[in-house]
Design a protein around this motif. Sequence first.
Motif, PDB file in Angstrom:
ATOM      1  N   GLU B 233      -9.168   4.108  13.797  1.00 44.31           N
ATOM      2  CA  GLU B 233      -8.175   2.858  13.661  1.00 44.31           C
ATOM      3  C   GLU B 233      -7.032   3.372  13.010  1.00 44.31           C
ATOM      4  O   GLU B 233      -6.792   4.221  12.130  1.00 44.31           O
ATOM      5  CB  GLU B 233      -8.879   1.936  12.607  1.00 44.31           C
ATOM      6  N   ASP B 234      -5.780   2.921  13.342  1.00 45.70           N
ATOM      7  CA  ASP B 234      -4.482   3.148  12.781  1.00 45.70           C
ATOM      8  C   ASP B 234      -3.787   2.054  12.687  1.00 45.70           C
ATOM      9  O   ASP B 234      -3.386   1.280  13.763  1.00 45.70           O
ATOM     10  CB  ASP B 234      -3.789   4.229  13.710  1.00 45.70           C
ATOM     11  N   HIS B 235      -3.727   1.489  11.458  1.00 48.93           N
ATOM     12  CA  HIS B 235      -3.267  -0.059  11.529  1.00 48.93           C
ATOM     13  C   HIS B 235      -1.975   0.039  10.417  1.00 48.93           C
ATOM     14  O   HIS B 235      -2.046   0.544   9.159  1.00 48.93           O
ATOM     15  CB  HIS B 235      -4.077  -0.670  10.684  1.00 48.93           C
ATOM     16  N   ARG B 236      -0.822  -0.643  11.043  1.00 49.53           N
ATOM     17  CA  ARG B 236       0.370  -0.353   9.976  1.00 49.53           C
ATOM     18  C   ARG B 236       0.358  -1.956   9.375  1.00 49.53           C
ATOM     19  O   ARG B 236       0.232  -3.043   9.814  1.00 49.53           O
ATOM     20  CB  ARG B 236       1.754  -0.438  10.755  1.00 49.53           C
ATOM     21  N   LEU B 237       0.638  -1.706   7.687  1.00 50.19           N
ATOM     22  CA  LEU B 237       0.370  -3.061   6.828  1.00 50.19           C
ATOM     23  C   LEU B 237       1.866  -3.589   6.569  1.00 50.19           C
ATOM     24  O   LEU B 237       2.111  -4.715   6.717  1.00 50.19           O
ATOM     25  CB  LEU B 237      -0.121  -2.479   5.798  1.00 50.19           C
ATOM     26  N   VAL B 238       2.792  -2.502   6.552  1.00 48.04           N
ATOM     27  CA  VAL B 238       4.262  -2.859   6.197  1.00 48.04           C
ATOM     28  C   VAL B 238       5.126  -2.025   6.933  1.00 48.04           C
ATOM     29  O   VAL B 238       4.847  -0.824   7.332  1.00 48.04           O
ATOM     30  CB  VAL B 238       4.386  -2.755   4.643  1.00 48.04           C
ATOM     31  N   ASP B 239       6.238  -2.638   7.472  1.00 46.54           N
ATOM     32  CA  ASP B 239       7.259  -1.937   8.142  1.00 46.54           C
ATOM     33  C   ASP B 239       7.716  -0.568   7.301  1.00 46.54           C
ATOM     34  O   ASP B 239       7.754  -0.700   6.128  1.00 46.54           O
ATOM     35  CB  ASP B 239       8.196  -2.654   8.773  1.00 46.54           C
ATOM     36  N   LEU B 240       8.155   0.396   8.111  1.00 49.73           N
ATOM     37  CA  LEU B 240       8.459   1.733   7.684  1.00 49.73           C
ATOM     38  C   LEU B 240       9.629   1.307   6.620  1.00 49.73           C
ATOM     39  O   LEU B 240       9.743   2.033   5.585  1.00 49.73           O
ATOM     40  CB  LEU B 240       8.886   2.604   8.667  1.00 49.73           C
ATOM     41  N   GLY B 241      10.792   0.622   7.018  1.00 52.35           N
ATOM     42  CA  GLY B 241      11.990   0.437   6.122  1.00 52.35           C
ATOM     43  C   GLY B 241      11.606  -0.411   4.906  1.00 52.35           C
ATOM     44  O   GLY B 241      12.406  -0.441   4.141  1.00 52.35           O
ATOM     45  N   GLU B 242      10.627  -1.218   4.770  1.00 58.71           N
ATOM     46  CA  GLU B 242      10.081  -1.991   3.720  1.00 58.71           C
ATOM     47  C   GLU B 242       9.815  -1.153   2.429  1.00 58.71           C
ATOM     48  O   GLU B 242       8.992  -0.102   2.613  1.00 58.71           O
ATOM     49  CB  GLU B 242       9.192  -2.911   4.130  1.00 58.71           C
ATOM     50  N   PRO B 243       9.721  -1.776   1.325  1.00 55.29           N
ATOM     51  CA  PRO B 243       9.196  -1.161   0.427  1.00 55.29           C
ATOM     52  C   PRO B 243       7.471  -1.216   0.397  1.00 55.29           C
ATOM     53  O   PRO B 243       7.086  -2.171   1.100  1.00 55.29           O
ATOM     54  CB  PRO B 243       9.623  -1.848  -1.164  1.00 55.29           C
ATOM     55  N   PRO B 244       6.917  -0.266  -0.610  1.00 60.74           N
ATOM     56  CA  PRO B 244       5.496  -0.686  -0.232  1.00 60.74           C
ATOM     57  C   PRO B 244       4.962  -1.786  -1.029  1.00 60.74           C
ATOM     58  O   PRO B 244       5.582  -2.368  -1.608  1.00 60.74           O
ATOM     59  CB  PRO B 244       5.280   0.678  -1.305  1.00 60.74           C
ATOM     60  N   PRO B 245       3.954  -2.228  -0.381  1.00 58.86           N
ATOM     61  CA  PRO B 245       3.587  -3.791  -0.438  1.00 58.86           C
ATOM     62  C   PRO B 245       3.124  -4.191  -1.959  1.00 58.86           C
ATOM     63  O   PRO B 245       3.643  -5.315  -2.433  1.00 58.86           O
ATOM     64  CB  PRO B 245       2.217  -3.868   0.403  1.00 58.86           C
ATOM     65  N   LEU B 246       2.725  -3.197  -2.783  1.00 54.29           N
ATOM     66  CA  LEU B 246       2.478  -3.575  -3.969  1.00 54.29           C
ATOM     67  C   LEU B 246       3.257  -3.100  -5.201  1.00 54.29           C
ATOM     68  O   LEU B 246       2.781  -2.631  -6.368  1.00 54.29           O
ATOM     69  CB  LEU B 246       0.779  -3.160  -4.472  1.00 54.29           C
ATOM     70  N   LEU B 247       4.439  -2.731  -4.821  1.00 53.82           N
ATOM     71  CA  LEU B 247       5.321  -2.091  -5.701  1.00 53.82           C
ATOM     72  C   LEU B 247       5.662  -2.990  -6.950  1.00 53.82           C
ATOM     73  O   LEU B 247       5.553  -4.120  -6.848  1.00 53.82           O
ATOM     74  CB  LEU B 247       6.695  -2.132  -4.959  1.00 53.82           C
ATOM     75  N   ALA B 248       5.367  -2.367  -8.326  1.00 52.99           N
ATOM     76  CA  ALA B 248       5.296  -3.222  -9.683  1.00 52.99           C
ATOM     77  C   ALA B 248       6.630  -3.681  -9.482  1.00 52.99           C
ATOM     78  O   ALA B 248       6.541  -5.070 -10.204  1.00 52.99           O
ATOM     79  CB  ALA B 248       5.065  -2.171 -10.621  1.00 52.99           C
ATOM     80  N   SER B 249       7.942  -3.361  -9.369  1.00 58.50           N
ATOM     81  CA  SER B 249       9.088  -4.086  -9.688  1.00 58.50           C
ATOM     82  C   SER B 249       9.594  -4.531  -8.430  1.00 58.50           C
ATOM     83  O   SER B 249      10.385  -3.899  -7.688  1.00 58.50           O
ATOM     84  CB  SER B 249      10.123  -3.284 -10.566  1.00 58.50           C
ATOM     85  N   PRO B 250       9.369  -5.942  -8.183  1.00 59.96           N
ATOM     86  CA  PRO B 250       9.942  -6.298  -6.548  1.00 59.96           C
ATOM     87  C   PRO B 250      11.395  -6.442  -6.552  1.00 59.96           C
ATOM     88  O   PRO B 250      11.918  -6.407  -5.396  1.00 59.96           O
ATOM     89  CB  PRO B 250       9.113  -7.714  -6.732  1.00 59.96           C
TER      90      PRO B 250
END
Lengths: 418, 254
Positions: B233-250
Amino acid sequence: MKAAEVMRFALHGLSANKLRSALTTLGVLIGVGAVILLVAVGNGTSKQIQANIERLGTNTLTVFSGGFGRFASRASGTQSQSTSLTLQDAEALADKAQAPDVYSVSPETSTSATVTYQGSSASATVTGTYPSYFKASNSPVQYGTYFTATDVNKAHDVAVIGTTLAEDLFTSAGDAVGQSVSINGTPFQVVGVLKSKGSTGPSDVNSVAVAPFTSVQDTLTGYGSVGEILVQAVSPSTTSAADTEITAILDKRLGVSASSASGSSAASRFSSSPFEVLNQTQLLSASTSSSHTFTVLLGAVAAISLLVGGIGVTNIMLVTVTERTREIGIRKAVGAPKGAILGQFLAEAVMLSAFGGVLGIAAGFIGSAFTIDGVKPVIVPSSIFLAVGVSVLIGLFFGSYPANRAASMRPIEALRYE
Amino acid sequence: MQATERAAAGQKAVIVLHGVHKVYGAGDVAVQALRGVDLKVEAGDYVAVLGASGSGKTTLMNIVGCLDVPTAGRYLLDGIDVGFLDESQLALVRRRKIGFVFQSYNLIPRMSALANVEMPLAYAGIRGSRRRERAMAALEMVALTDRAHHMPSQMSGGQQQRVAVARALVTSPSLVLADEPTGNLDTASTADLLAIFDALNRDGRTIVMITHEHDVADHAKRRVQLRDGLIIEDHRLVDLGEPPPLLASPSVAS
């Protein structure tokens, strides 16, 4: 990766296990110390023997009338040989034309006699000789003077006595000069006292009286043969030439055949000649070579202990490499090149052995400061360089196997090691 | 493979794996750890590799980290075919391009935190004062400047792992590999560490992280599932250009 970095890591590695490093160092220390000290003892022994022989004078030759030759020549049927040395033989040796390398010739006639002075008496070896004897035999006077050629020609009853004899007869050695002592009943006037000599054999070389050749013949030994002839060569380097010259002269005078005289070795001379020439240089080289063998033997024993110390380094480095397999894996994983790992462990091994080597030199020096069994060790400088060089090489050689094992580890396997 | 296709155009691939096989042992005892893995990771991506134990994820990580070589297949790191490199060049690649974080920290005992962090720089031949500066900066990134002179044994597991992260970052590698970095950590330390990873990825670092915990994998932009040596399985959660999904300081975005 700089060399200083490698050294820093190595030093860090060693200091992590101080006791183990210290004990490994001790092994090398003992090895290096033993090499330096034992070679120094061997060298000291050799120096002592040389000093003893040099005291006799290295440029002197002693001619004896040969005991062996007589039997040998009789067995071969040559009956007409003269069997003892005469004063004429001695005078022939002083011929500058035939023996240019001879500096002086001192015939000796010796006997044991009782010397008395005012009721006290002592036994001594009395030697009748020429004034050149004092220089040739390295016997200077401490008090008074020597007798002269005139004393020999006129057969004056004068004597130069040794310190032991002088102390036996007089309250102090210096008092003897000018006194008259009786040698086997004949009065001799003491003109000088010899300087004390170190003893080289069982008899006391200071218990002697030296008098003119003629007067000793007159009063004690009679006009027979000369016991031995002390020949001084012009210089130590011409001793061998002088040996050849006097052998040729005496061969001719004593009628030794050309065939038997042609042998130049001491062995052939012993077996066929009526006289024998003792060369101090030969004695010196013989004893030097035997003490050299002794030194080599001691050095070899010490080298074995150095080897054992070296094996100790390998052993400890193998343990260290095994113990630090994981560390090696980590270092490789963060990008340590093979050379850096090799360098680090090699540097550790060399540090262990080089440090042991330096301490071993100190131990060798301290040990050499003491007199060991009557021998004063004399450090051979080359043994220090050799010992240190060998100890560093031991580090490199005995450390290269463990270090190479460390460097060749695959990072993934080293990391998995527990 | 939809995720890789979508990001392919214009993106620089850091990792390219083509039919990678890895066999341990030989003959009857041979174990197939990887059976033909194809994977492409672009710069700036944050990949979580999931799988049960024995699925080959550590083997994959070791090959990607140049600690091990594939039995068959090709591996291109930053466009360089690693298979053609010799041992010293591999050491250079590990030093220059990759920062490794292990599950068991792998700090060298009897060396201070600072000395551990300085070590890769020492092998890179960087001078003492400059090295100290950079090591302190790396320790600052993991908020451990006050522990610089502590020995690993004097630190908690979370602190040790943060030192290990500082060591991985000190050479400014383009790729950070983490092999179950939170496996030995408690919840608070795990949160701290993942916050660091999130920040690193936000700043453009490529991160590949092995884990078997789903809440840890949730921090990644892409999730790769391994089973029996194959990617299932190879699944993309967030686009490459986006910041990581659970980044502490949005508020911070690249």
